[in-house]
Design a protein around this motif. Structure first.
Motif, short mmCIF file in Angstrom:
data_model
loop_
_atom_site.label_atom_id
_atom_site.label_comp_id
_atom_site.label_asym_id
_atom_site.label_seq_id
_atom_site.Cartn_x
_atom_site.Cartn_y
_atom_site.Cartn_z
N LYS A 50 0.83 -1.21 0.00
CA LYS A 50 0.00 0.00 0.00
C LYS A 50 0.86 1.26 0.00
O LYS A 50 1.96 1.28 0.54
CB LYS A 50 -0.94 0.01 1.21
CG LYS A 50 -1.90 -1.17 1.23
CD LYS A 50 -2.74 -1.19 -0.02
CE LYS A 50 -3.65 -2.38 -0.09
NZ LYS A 50 -4.41 -2.43 -1.31
N ASN A 90 -6.71 -1.37 2.92
CA ASN A 90 -6.98 -0.65 1.67
C ASN A 90 -6.97 0.86 1.87
O ASN A 90 -6.62 1.60 0.95
CB ASN A 90 -8.31 -1.09 1.06
CG ASN A 90 -8.21 -2.46 0.44
OD1 ASN A 90 -7.14 -2.88 0.01
ND2 ASN A 90 -9.31 -3.17 0.40
N ARG A 117 -13.47 -0.95 -2.28
CA ARG A 117 -12.48 -1.92 -2.78
C ARG A 117 -12.16 -2.96 -1.72
O ARG A 117 -12.06 -2.69 -0.55
CB ARG A 117 -11.19 -1.22 -3.17
CG ARG A 117 -11.32 -0.37 -4.37
CD ARG A 117 -10.03 0.21 -4.81
NE ARG A 117 -8.96 0.01 -3.83
CZ ARG A 117 -7.80 0.59 -3.90
NH1 ARG A 117 -7.53 1.40 -4.89
NH2 ARG A 117 -6.87 0.38 -3.00
N ASN A 119 -9.44 -6.50 -1.21
CA ASN A 119 -8.23 -7.16 -1.75
C ASN A 119 -8.61 -8.20 -2.77
O ASN A 119 -9.56 -8.85 -2.73
CB ASN A 119 -7.43 -7.81 -0.63
CG ASN A 119 -6.67 -6.78 0.18
OD1 ASN A 119 -6.50 -5.64 -0.22
ND2 ASN A 119 -6.21 -7.22 1.33
#
Length: 119
Positions: A50, A90, A117, A119
Motif C-alpha cells: 500500500k 486498503n 475496494r 483485496n
C-alpha cells in the motif's frame, strides 16, 4: 531425517509463517480479533504493497484498529473481522497510519464505508 533435513523443514515453516496473509488466519465469522504475532505479521505483509505503508507505525496501527474493533458493542452492526482489517489496509492507499490512529471509531467506520475496494 538427518539434522540438515530437520533444519530445512524448520526453515520452510518459518518462511511460510513469514508470508502468511490475513485470510490464512482470520475469517469474517470472528466477532473479536485476538492479537497475536502471527496475525500482526499477516496484517503487516498484507499492508506492504500500500502507498502509505510505514513499517515503524504498522504495529501501532494494528493494535489501534484491533482495539477499536473489539471495543465495538457486540450488538452493533459491524464488518466481519477479516473484511474490517482488509478495509483498513486498503485505506493505506489514501490515508497514513498516523491519520488512521487519530480517528474515532465513527470516523474510521465512515471511511471504511466509503472504500468499496476489497483485496
Amino acid at each position: 531425517m538427518n539434522k540438515k533435513g530437520k533444519k530445512l523443514e524448520k526453515l520452510k515453516g518459518a518462511i511460510e509463517l513469514f508470508n502468511m496473509q490475513l485470510n490464512d488466519l482470520l475469517d469474517d465469522d470472528s466477532s473479536q480479533i485476538i492479537v497475536s504475532k502471527n496475525l500482526f505479521n499477516a496484517f503487516d505483509n498484507s499492508s506492504k504493497c500500500k502507498k502509505n505503508y510505514d513499517e515503524t507505525t504498522s504495529l501501532s496501527l494494528f493494535k489501534y484498529v484491533v482495539f477499536l474493533y473489539n471495543d465495538t458493542i457486540e450488538h452493533t452492526k459491524k464488518y466481519g473481522a477479516l473484511t474490517y482489517l482488509e478495509k483498513v489496509i486498503n485505506c493505506l492507499d489514501y490515508i497514513t497510519p498516523s491519520e488512521i490512529i487519530e480517528l474515532s471509531l465513527q470516523s474510521l467506520n465512515s471511511i471504511l464505508e466509503q472504500n468499496p475496494r476489497q483485496n
